[in-house]
Motif scaffolding. Sequence first.
Motif, PDB file in Angstrom:
ATOM      1  N   THR A 172       0.844  -1.205   0.000  1.00 35.04           N
ATOM      2  CA  THR A 172       0.000   0.000   0.000  1.00 35.04           C
ATOM      3  C   THR A 172       0.876   1.252   0.000  1.00 35.04           C
ATOM      4  N   VAL A 175       2.085   1.679  -3.656  1.00 35.88           N
ATOM      5  CA  VAL A 175       1.007   2.195  -4.511  1.00 35.88           C
ATOM      6  C   VAL A 175       0.818   3.689  -4.265  1.00 35.88           C
ATOM      7  N   ALA A 176       0.842   4.088  -2.983  1.00 37.72           N
ATOM      8  CA  ALA A 176       0.693   5.505  -2.658  1.00 37.72           C
ATOM      9  C   ALA A 176       1.835   6.328  -3.253  1.00 37.72           C
ATOM     10  N   ARG A 179       1.283   6.629  -6.976  1.00 36.29           N
ATOM     11  CA  ARG A 179       0.202   7.582  -7.237  1.00 36.29           C
ATOM     12  C   ARG A 179       0.724   9.006  -7.072  1.00 36.29           C
ATOM     13  N   ASP A 183       0.880  11.792 -10.069  1.00 38.38           N
ATOM     14  CA  ASP A 183       0.105  13.026  -9.951  1.00 38.38           C
ATOM     15  C   ASP A 183       0.962  14.284  -9.867  1.00 38.38           C
ATOM     16  N   HIS A 213      -1.809  -5.034  -9.096  1.00 35.78           N
ATOM     17  CA  HIS A 213      -2.626  -4.331  -8.111  1.00 35.78           C
ATOM     18  C   HIS A 213      -3.604  -3.402  -8.827  1.00 35.78           C
ATOM     19  N   PRO A 214      -4.892  -3.508  -8.536  1.00 37.46           N
ATOM     20  CA  PRO A 214      -5.864  -2.682  -9.269  1.00 37.46           C
ATOM     21  C   PRO A 214      -5.625  -1.186  -9.120  1.00 37.46           C
ATOM     22  N   ASP A 215      -5.123  -0.752  -7.967  1.00 38.41           N
ATOM     23  CA  ASP A 215      -4.905   0.677  -7.759  1.00 38.41           C
ATOM     24  C   ASP A 215      -3.629   1.181  -8.409  1.00 38.41           C
ATOM     25  N   ALA A 216      -2.820   0.280  -8.948  1.00 38.30           N
ATOM     26  CA  ALA A 216      -1.581   0.699  -9.614  1.00 38.30           C
ATOM     27  C   ALA A 216      -1.709   0.672 -11.129  1.00 38.30           C
ATOM     28  N   GLN A 217      -2.863   0.286 -11.636  1.00 36.81           N
ATOM     29  CA  GLN A 217      -3.025   0.202 -13.088  1.00 36.81           C
ATOM     30  C   GLN A 217      -2.882   1.582 -13.726  1.00 36.81           C
ATOM     31  N   LEU A 219      -0.240   3.389 -13.738  1.00 30.95           N
ATOM     32  CA  LEU A 219       0.716   4.259 -13.057  1.00 30.95           C
ATOM     33  C   LEU A 219       2.144   4.070 -13.545  1.00 30.95           C
ATOM     34  N   THR A 296      -4.993  -7.096  -1.330  1.00 33.37           N
ATOM     35  CA  THR A 296      -3.935  -6.359  -2.031  1.00 33.37           C
ATOM     36  C   THR A 296      -3.152  -7.247  -2.988  1.00 33.37           C
TER      37      THR A 296
END
Length: 513
Positions: A172, A175-176, A179, A183, A213-217, A219, A296
């Motif tokens: 996590t 991933v943060a 992100r 950004d 990881h779905p939240d890293a797609q 990136l 995760t």
Amino acid sequence: MGAAQDPNSPVVHLPAGRLRGATEGGVTVFRRVPYAAPPVGGLRWRPAQPRTGWSGTRDATADGPSAPQPYTEGGDPILGGHGSPPFDDDCLTLNLWTPSADDAGRPVLVWIHGGGFVSGSGSLPNYSGEAFARNGDLVVVSINYRIGPLGYLYFGADGAPGAEESGNFWLTDQVAALRWVHDHIAHFGGDPDRITVAGQSGGAVSIAALAGHPDAQGLFRRAILQSPPLGLHIPTPAEYLPRTGAYLRLAGARDVDGLRALSWPQLIEAAQGLFGETTRWGHWPTPFLPVRDGVTLHRHPARTLLYDAAADIDVMVGWTRDEATFGFALDEGYATATRDQVVERIAESFPDRAAEVYGAYEKERAGARPVDVLMDLISDELFRVPCVELAEARAELGRPVWAYEFDFPTPALQGRLAATHCLELPFVFGDFATWSHAPFLSGIDPEVRAGLGHAMHQAWIAFVRTGDPNHPDLPVWERYAAPSRTTLRFDAVTAAVEDPVGVSRRLHHRASP
């Protein structure tokens, strides 16, 4: 006047506030940039949380603390000083190097350090992005994230009161960080659509996990995996919880709330005890591991780069010829291993043909002693064969993958290490001055070192910039594909070779991951 007060120091305006950096070696540097909230107090063993902004101008000229970890003054006999105080829970920061904080839209390289899931730091001078930024016109980011018990303990839904159902807090964090880079990197002269993530050892496992990881797609666009131990067994929750129970006992705590009441040095001390309880002869020690928590991480990281989510990611993967010597070759308990001991260890993996497998390894290395056979077996199981299987599977699916083998043996420490784990790192980063403390570089011919370093450093730059590692000072490096299975062998004389791990690949005859 210090850099923080110098009116000519570079300043970047972010949504969270202003950052003042410094100029070092002709590039602009920002250090200790927060990408997530400090994981302290009630945020211990919670997924990474957003960081609030700050007022005024934040000084970004000094490194932040590294993640809590064991520390021995002077470091180990191979790498020397690896990580240095200060350490602290408040470690979720990154360092950033850029030719200029402008709007040039440069390719971006994000480095994720390794360290067996228990050590290492993105703030180490070894991992300075200065040479990459200057020589490749790249923006380079190196991150810190939670490791050891703070990053890898897993409690599960019923494992302890107050714990999250998910684990992999380290993931996590990463991933943060990705992100944040995606950004904000345009403020530092980078292109958010041209991000390459690179890492070594545990950091390379991280990259494989991030790919799924779905939240890293979306990136990152490219991935460089250096010596990923993809042969590790990644436990299920049921398999991991007994290890968590052992750690709680060693720490003298009943549950996660009890652990939150402890200082981080107490947590690290308990982790040292877990080493003793989980180490097995002939196996790389891994007291802490990722967990397939179903939240995760849904599958083994070796599989994530084969799925549709990673279809368009350009991948470069490689290994060193003698990975395992790093962990075992200087241990007299292994140096004096007998044939019977090694055959018994082989039988754990090949129960019906241990003697035959021993003979096959013995035949491949002239004058092989039992310890040499063991080193080759461990190297194959953890690193070489799983890396080749990943390359095989991606090539079979028609997805881009480049493979390399680092074969240059160091003469240091009586030559016992050969082309060991981590040895490629100073060649890749292209700045041997930052590795001058490392004993494993002792005795290498400066001219050979410079030539091999140039070849590797420029290959990494080319891959980050274009997705193709070829450059004018390399032999032609083709993508990995059957039947040739072209692999670039980095050595005093670098050459493209066909199927260098073929014997081991056939010997292990594993199914594609």
